[in-house]
Design a protein around this motif. Sequence first.
Motif: not given
Length: 72
Positions: A1-2, A4, A8, A65-67
């Motif tokens: 799941m992405n 956004s 976050r 980016l969630g990274k």
Amino acid sequence: MNISANRRFLSIRTLLGKTQAQFAFELGCHTNTLHRVEKEKNKLPTKWITYLSDKYNISPTWILLGKGELFC
């Protein structure tokens, strides 16, 4: 799941234990504006990302980016 950047952002507010009213005051915006960002109706302002990075040492890369790690 992405997930956004807006979602976050919401998770950061929750992690910090802030209400929408408290966080809106801190960011210098109306509560309704914050609500609309969290509900993905408005784009997450760049200045809020910068503020979170400067004040709480939160990684802009993680927000966008969630990274990587949440905290720098």
